[in-house]
Design an enzyme around this catalytic site. Structure first.
Site, PDB file in Angstrom:
ATOM      1  CD  GLU A 203      -2.938  -1.015   2.855  1.00  0.00           C
ATOM      2  OE1 GLU A 203      -3.731  -0.054   2.587  1.00  0.00           O
ATOM      3  OE2 GLU A 203      -2.636  -1.329   3.309  1.00  0.00           O
TER       4      GLU A 203
ATOM      5  CG  ASN B 111      -8.899  -0.168   7.063  1.00  0.00           C
ATOM      6  OD1 ASN B 111      -8.728  -1.038   6.322  1.00  0.00           O
ATOM      7  ND2 ASN B 111     -10.646  -0.601   7.199  1.00  0.00           N
TER       8      ASN B 111
ATOM      9  N   GLY C  76      -6.297   5.623   4.737  1.00  0.00           N
ATOM     10  CA  GLY C  76      -6.487   6.313   4.167  1.00  0.00           C
ATOM     11  C   GLY C  76      -6.760   7.461   4.442  1.00  0.00           C
TER      12      GLY C  76
ATOM     13  CD  GLU D 126     -10.377  -4.904   5.791  1.00  0.00           C
ATOM     14  OE1 GLU D 126      -9.409  -4.218   5.904  1.00  0.00           O
ATOM     15  OE2 GLU D 126     -10.462  -5.751   4.379  1.00  0.00           O
TER      16      GLU D 126
ATOM     17  NE  ARG E 236     -12.885   2.265   5.471  1.00  0.00           N
ATOM     18  CZ  ARG E 236     -11.907   2.045   5.298  1.00  0.00           C
ATOM     19  NH1 ARG E 236     -10.687   2.780   5.017  1.00  0.00           N
ATOM     20  NH2 ARG E 236     -11.463   0.979   4.496  1.00  0.00           N
TER      21      ARG E 236
ATOM     22  CB  SER F  17      -5.802  -1.393   0.194  1.00  0.00           C
ATOM     23  OG  SER F  17      -6.000  -0.119   0.418  1.00  0.00           O
TER      24      SER F  17
ATOM     25  CG  ASP G 233     -13.906  -1.337   5.227  1.00  0.00           C
ATOM     26  OD1 ASP G 233     -14.476  -0.262   5.611  1.00  0.00           O
ATOM     27  OD2 ASP G 233     -12.512  -1.665   5.147  1.00  0.00           O
TER      28      ASP G 233
ATOM     29  CE1 TYR H 172      -6.978   4.541  -0.819  1.00  0.00           C
ATOM     30  CE2 TYR H 172      -6.852   1.631  -1.568  1.00  0.00           C
ATOM     31  CZ  TYR H 172      -6.703   2.798  -0.774  1.00  0.00           C
ATOM     32  OH  TYR H 172      -6.721   2.659   0.959  1.00  0.00           O
TER      33      TYR H 172
END
Length: 311
Positions: A26, A276, A280, A274, A259, A154, A261, A220
């Site tokens: 990443e 994070n 990002g 998951e 974060r 990611s 998900d 992205y």
């Protein structure tokens, strides 16, 4: 945030080292995150130095006059407890989650085992090996399965499979990226993400893409990914999802910001994917988007994240 509060937090920041780049898969995302955070620190007039940990790893002598570190690293080496442990040893405060939570959140298998133990909803799964009974895995987790490296972010290496042959091929591809590969039941339905800031949940973002799923390109590179903000959920559903995300975040021991998900199946049930711990911070990133919807602009977001390193 009032001007008085902002001034107080800025004054407390001291000299900040911004870690970005790194050596993980990443890296490119982290380079972009680092540039965006640096611009915010510049705007806030906070003294800082930028350190790309993929070039030269910062020794104690480089950090001797640093008051704290802003971590804008993504993936292994920067988000998995490694750099956090190093900074703990040097007794330098840093942003975000600690060693244990960072390592745990980066490990999708152990995170899911923990959630299961606490009866938090997460798709059924197993860890794959070369000697796997592939037919049995398809029967248990299928008819559609998600295969992914256990320690990547990611959506790197994530594949959707519908047959034994595809399952075996996906395992080999993921095994080339990681020592541990996970397979889980594919949840068909909309995806949501919930940013966490200062131990509170930000507005839910719904995600829609023409890709097979919300993959690396959709996250992205693509300009046609659709971000639903408001999420389209009812107020009751949004509050329930925010609480579930906070429960998942706290279960792993995370702090400061992050974060979560989540997928929603055809019956309306939410399933945790998951956590994070260093999301990002690019122009395509979700946490800044959610923060903006909550009235927190990017510069204030950076300052609030930085404040998570204050004693």
């Amino acid at each position: 945030m009032s001007q008085e509060e902002r001034s107080r937090l800025v004054a407390k920041a001291g000299r900040v080292a911004l870690f970005f780049g790194g050596q993980s898969a990443e890296r490119e995302v982290s380079l972009n995150s680092g540039q965006a955070v640096a611009a915010a620190l510049e705007w806030l007039e906070i003294e800082h130095l930028m350190i790309d940990t993929g070039d030269v790893f910062p020794g104690p002598e480089v950090l001797k006059d640093v008051d704290r570190v802003f971590l804008a690293l993504h993936g292994r080496g920067g988000e998995d407890g490694t750099i956090q442990g190093y900074l703990e040893a040097l007794q330098i405060p840093y942003t975000g989650s600690g060693v244990m939570a960072s390592a745990l959140a980066m490990d999708k298998v152990r995170t899911k085992q923990l959630w299961r133990g606490l009866e938090l909803p997460t798709p059924d799964f197993c860890v794959l090996s070369e000697s796997e009974d592939w037919v049995s895995v398809m029967q248990r987790l299928g008819p559609v399965i998600c295969v992914k490296p256990a320690h990547e972010g990611s959506s790197i290496g994530v594949q959707k499979v519908k047959s034994v042959a595809e399952l075996q091929a996906a395992f080999m591809a993921s095994a080339a990226l990681d020592t541990e590969v996970i397979a889980e039941t594919w949840v068909e339905g909309p995806e949501y993400t919930v940013g966490i800031l200062s131990e509170g949940a930000l507005p839910v973002i719904g995600l829609s893409t023409d890709h097979v799923f919300y993959d690396y390109d959709a996250k992205y590179l693509s300009d046609d990914t659709r971000y639903l903000l408001p999420s389209g959920l009812s107020q009751e559903e949004e509050l329930a999802l925010q609480q579930l995300s906070l429960d998942a975040f706290n279960a792993v021991g995370c702090k400061g910001w992050g974060r979560v998900d989540v997928m929603r199946d055809q019956e309306g049930r939410f399933w945790l994917l998951e956590v994070n711990t260093i999301p990002g911070m690019t122009d395509h990133s979700l946490t800044p988007m959610a923060a903006q919807a909550a009235g927190v602009d990017f510069n204030e977001l950076v300052l609030r994240i930085l404040a998570s390193s204050y004693a």
